[in-house]
Design a protein around this motif. Sequence first.
Motif, PDB file in Angstrom:
ATOM      1  N   VAL A  56      36.274  29.967  41.813  1.00 12.70           N
ATOM      2  CA  VAL A  56      35.220  30.502  40.950  1.00 12.70           C
ATOM      3  C   VAL A  56      35.734  30.665  39.525  1.00 12.70           C
ATOM      4  O   VAL A  56      35.004  30.425  38.566  1.00 12.70           O
ATOM      5  CB  VAL A  56      34.698  31.843  41.511  1.00 12.70           C
ATOM      6  CG1 VAL A  56      33.638  32.431  40.605  1.00 12.70           C
ATOM      7  CG2 VAL A  56      34.152  31.663  42.912  1.00 12.70           C
ATOM      8  N   ALA A  57      37.001  31.026  39.377  1.00 13.61           N
ATOM      9  CA  ALA A  57      37.577  31.194  38.038  1.00 13.61           C
ATOM     10  C   ALA A  57      37.560  29.878  37.268  1.00 13.61           C
ATOM     11  O   ALA A  57      37.308  29.857  36.065  1.00 13.61           O
ATOM     12  CB  ALA A  57      39.003  31.732  38.146  1.00 13.61           C
ATOM     13  N   ARG A  91      28.564  35.756  34.082  1.00 16.00           N
ATOM     14  CA  ARG A  91      29.238  35.255  35.276  1.00 16.00           C
ATOM     15  C   ARG A  91      30.737  35.546  35.217  1.00 16.00           C
ATOM     16  O   ARG A  91      31.357  35.945  36.204  1.00 16.00           O
ATOM     17  CB  ARG A  91      28.997  33.760  35.408  1.00 16.00           C
ATOM     18  CG  ARG A  91      29.510  33.212  36.698  1.00 16.00           C
ATOM     19  CD  ARG A  91      28.953  31.842  36.960  1.00 16.00           C
ATOM     20  NE  ARG A  91      29.404  31.414  38.268  1.00 16.00           N
ATOM     21  CZ  ARG A  91      29.797  30.192  38.551  1.00 16.00           C
ATOM     22  NH1 ARG A  91      29.751  29.265  37.631  1.00 16.00           N
ATOM     23  NH2 ARG A  91      30.214  29.878  39.746  1.00 16.00           N
ATOM     24  N   PHE A  92      31.334  35.342  34.059  1.00 15.37           N
ATOM     25  CA  PHE A  92      32.761  35.600  33.891  1.00 15.37           C
ATOM     26  C   PHE A  92      33.082  37.081  34.069  1.00 15.37           C
ATOM     27  O   PHE A  92      34.033  37.446  34.763  1.00 15.37           O
ATOM     28  CB  PHE A  92      33.227  35.099  32.528  1.00 15.37           C
ATOM     29  CG  PHE A  92      34.685  35.329  32.285  1.00 15.37           C
ATOM     30  CD1 PHE A  92      35.637  34.557  32.935  1.00 15.37           C
ATOM     31  CD2 PHE A  92      35.101  36.318  31.420  1.00 15.37           C
ATOM     32  CE1 PHE A  92      36.992  34.770  32.725  1.00 15.37           C
ATOM     33  CE2 PHE A  92      36.450  36.537  31.197  1.00 15.37           C
ATOM     34  CZ  PHE A  92      37.393  35.761  31.858  1.00 15.37           C
ATOM     35  N   GLU A  98      34.836  41.979  39.878  1.00 23.01           N
ATOM     36  CA  GLU A  98      34.636  41.973  41.329  1.00 23.01           C
ATOM     37  C   GLU A  98      35.939  42.378  42.011  1.00 23.01           C
ATOM     38  O   GLU A  98      36.982  41.772  41.801  1.00 23.01           O
ATOM     39  CB  GLU A  98      34.214  40.575  41.782  1.00 23.01           C
ATOM     40  CG  GLU A  98      33.885  40.502  43.247  1.00 23.01           C
ATOM     41  CD  GLU A  98      33.434  39.096  43.620  1.00 23.01           C
ATOM     42  OE1 GLU A  98      33.910  38.609  44.638  1.00 23.01           O
ATOM     43  OE2 GLU A  98      32.638  38.512  42.873  1.00 23.01           O
ATOM     44  N   GLN A  99      35.886  43.395  42.843  1.00 25.89           N
ATOM     45  CA  GLN A  99      37.093  43.929  43.467  1.00 25.89           C
ATOM     46  C   GLN A  99      37.502  43.183  44.731  1.00 25.89           C
ATOM     47  O   GLN A  99      38.682  43.109  45.050  1.00 25.89           O
ATOM     48  CB  GLN A  99      36.893  45.409  43.813  1.00 25.89           C
ATOM     49  CG  GLN A  99      36.694  46.278  42.602  1.00 25.89           C
ATOM     50  CD  GLN A  99      37.887  46.240  41.666  1.00 25.89           C
ATOM     51  OE1 GLN A  99      39.028  46.342  42.106  1.00 25.89           O
ATOM     52  NE2 GLN A  99      37.637  46.083  40.386  1.00 25.89           N
ATOM     53  N   ASP A 100      36.565  42.619  45.460  1.00 29.22           N
ATOM     54  CA  ASP A 100      36.878  42.035  46.756  1.00 29.22           C
ATOM     55  C   ASP A 100      37.001  40.526  46.724  1.00 29.22           C
ATOM     56  O   ASP A 100      36.903  39.874  47.754  1.00 29.22           O
ATOM     57  CB  ASP A 100      35.799  42.414  47.774  1.00 29.22           C
ATOM     58  CG  ASP A 100      35.759  43.905  48.000  1.00 29.22           C
ATOM     59  OD1 ASP A 100      36.840  44.518  47.975  1.00 29.22           O
ATOM     60  OD2 ASP A 100      34.665  44.447  48.201  1.00 29.22           O
ATOM     61  N   HIS A 101      37.257  39.959  45.579  1.00 33.25           N
ATOM     62  CA  HIS A 101      37.372  38.503  45.452  1.00 33.25           C
ATOM     63  C   HIS A 101      38.720  38.056  46.002  1.00 33.25           C
ATOM     64  O   HIS A 101      39.755  38.332  45.424  1.00 33.25           O
ATOM     65  CB  HIS A 101      37.213  38.089  43.994  1.00 33.25           C
ATOM     66  CG  HIS A 101      37.230  36.616  43.788  1.00 33.25           C
ATOM     67  ND1 HIS A 101      36.238  35.808  44.247  1.00 33.25           N
ATOM     68  CD2 HIS A 101      38.125  35.817  43.197  1.00 33.25           C
ATOM     69  CE1 HIS A 101      36.519  34.559  43.929  1.00 33.25           C
ATOM     70  NE2 HIS A 101      37.664  34.542  43.291  1.00 33.25           N
ATOM     71  N   HIS A 102      38.704  37.386  47.124  1.00 33.13           N
ATOM     72  CA  HIS A 102      39.902  36.901  47.817  1.00 33.13           C
ATOM     73  C   HIS A 102      40.849  38.064  48.093  1.00 33.13           C
ATOM     74  O   HIS A 102      40.524  38.948  48.852  1.00 33.13           O
ATOM     75  CB  HIS A 102      40.561  35.758  47.051  1.00 33.13           C
ATOM     76  CG  HIS A 102      39.674  34.553  46.974  1.00 33.13           C
ATOM     77  ND1 HIS A 102      39.553  33.668  48.015  1.00 33.13           N
ATOM     78  CD2 HIS A 102      38.855  34.108  46.013  1.00 33.13           C
ATOM     79  CE1 HIS A 102      38.691  32.726  47.689  1.00 33.13           C
ATOM     80  NE2 HIS A 102      38.256  32.969  46.469  1.00 33.13           N
ATOM     81  N   THR A 103      42.008  38.098  47.499  1.00 33.06           N
ATOM     82  CA  THR A 103      42.978  39.165  47.783  1.00 33.06           C
ATOM     83  C   THR A 103      43.094  40.145  46.621  1.00 33.06           C
ATOM     84  O   THR A 103      44.140  40.724  46.417  1.00 33.06           O
ATOM     85  CB  THR A 103      44.365  38.558  48.069  1.00 33.06           C
ATOM     86  OG1 THR A 103      44.799  37.847  46.909  1.00 33.06           O
ATOM     87  CG2 THR A 103      44.342  37.656  49.273  1.00 33.06           C
ATOM     88  N   GLY A 104      42.046  40.322  45.870  1.00 32.43           N
ATOM     89  CA  GLY A 104      42.103  41.237  44.737  1.00 32.43           C
ATOM     90  C   GLY A 104      42.209  40.489  43.437  1.00 32.43           C
ATOM     91  O   GLY A 104      41.298  39.777  43.061  1.00 32.43           O
ATOM     92  N   SER A 105      43.344  40.615  42.754  1.00 30.16           N
ATOM     93  CA  SER A 105      43.463  40.023  41.434  1.00 30.16           C
ATOM     94  C   SER A 105      43.975  38.594  41.450  1.00 30.16           C
ATOM     95  O   SER A 105      43.989  37.941  40.432  1.00 30.16           O
ATOM     96  CB  SER A 105      44.369  40.877  40.554  1.00 30.16           C
ATOM     97  OG  SER A 105      45.665  40.885  41.106  1.00 30.16           O
ATOM     98  N   TYR A 117      41.149  35.574  36.751  1.00 28.58           N
ATOM     99  CA  TYR A 117      40.631  35.142  35.451  1.00 28.58           C
ATOM    100  C   TYR A 117      41.623  34.163  34.880  1.00 28.58           C
ATOM    101  O   TYR A 117      42.804  34.267  35.089  1.00 28.58           O
ATOM    102  CB  TYR A 117      40.430  36.352  34.511  1.00 28.58           C
ATOM    103  CG  TYR A 117      41.657  37.200  34.364  1.00 28.58           C
ATOM    104  CD1 TYR A 117      41.897  38.230  35.270  1.00 28.58           C
ATOM    105  CD2 TYR A 117      42.581  36.958  33.363  1.00 28.58           C
ATOM    106  CE1 TYR A 117      43.027  39.013  35.163  1.00 28.58           C
ATOM    107  CE2 TYR A 117      43.713  37.738  33.250  1.00 28.58           C
ATOM    108  CZ  TYR A 117      43.929  38.765  34.159  1.00 28.58           C
ATOM    109  OH  TYR A 117      45.040  39.531  34.054  1.00 28.58           O
ATOM    110  N   MET A 118      41.112  33.165  34.195  1.00 27.63           N
ATOM    111  CA  MET A 118      41.981  32.137  33.641  1.00 27.63           C
ATOM    112  C   MET A 118      42.003  32.174  32.124  1.00 27.63           C
ATOM    113  O   MET A 118      42.766  31.482  31.497  1.00 27.63           O
ATOM    114  CB  MET A 118      41.494  30.750  34.085  1.00 27.63           C
ATOM    115  CG  MET A 118      41.757  30.476  35.532  1.00 27.63           C
ATOM    116  SD  MET A 118      41.214  28.843  35.989  1.00 27.63           S
ATOM    117  CE  MET A 118      42.158  27.819  34.891  1.00 27.63           C
ATOM    118  N   ILE A 119      41.158  32.969  31.547  1.00 30.78           N
ATOM    119  CA  ILE A 119      41.046  32.975  30.085  1.00 30.78           C
ATOM    120  C   ILE A 119      41.807  34.137  29.520  1.00 30.78           C
ATOM    121  O   ILE A 119      41.827  35.203  30.038  1.00 30.78           O
ATOM    122  CB  ILE A 119      39.565  33.041  29.664  1.00 30.78           C
ATOM    123  CG1 ILE A 119      38.910  31.768  30.101  1.00 30.78           C
ATOM    124  CG2 ILE A 119      39.430  33.238  28.181  1.00 30.78           C
ATOM    125  CD1 ILE A 119      37.472  31.667  29.777  1.00 30.78           C
TER     126      ILE A 119
END
Length: 119
Positions: A56-57, A91-92, A98-105, A117-119
């Motif tokens: 998603v990132a 969206r970004f 979002e806290q529960d995205h995969h394993t957190g950060s 996040y990639m930016i």
Amino acid sequence: MKKRSSEKKRHVVAWINKAEWDQVLEYLYSKDSALQKYALQRISAWKCRFASGCPVAVDCTADLVRCQVLDRSGQLDGDDLVLLYGAALVRFVNLITEQDHHTGSCFVTEDFLFFSYMI
């Protein structure tokens, strides 16, 4: 048949190899619009190749870069740009809050570590 504990876990990713990943990342952040367009085309190919596997990132970053490319090209008027930038930024922000995205950060696929996040 049991899996050997020495076997590596494999994850399927949409890009061919790390070199393609690195090239697309470099081109996304380039100042050259042609290189950015190429990177956006590669990301579109990744989404077609493996829709549910594209991070998603990466998708959110591509949306923001796409807005910049369209803004510089002058193809859209002000109202359309406001809507595109607004949608991409919302969206970004949703992604990074979002806290529960995969394993957190961050999450891991094969040899890659992705931050949420990639930016």
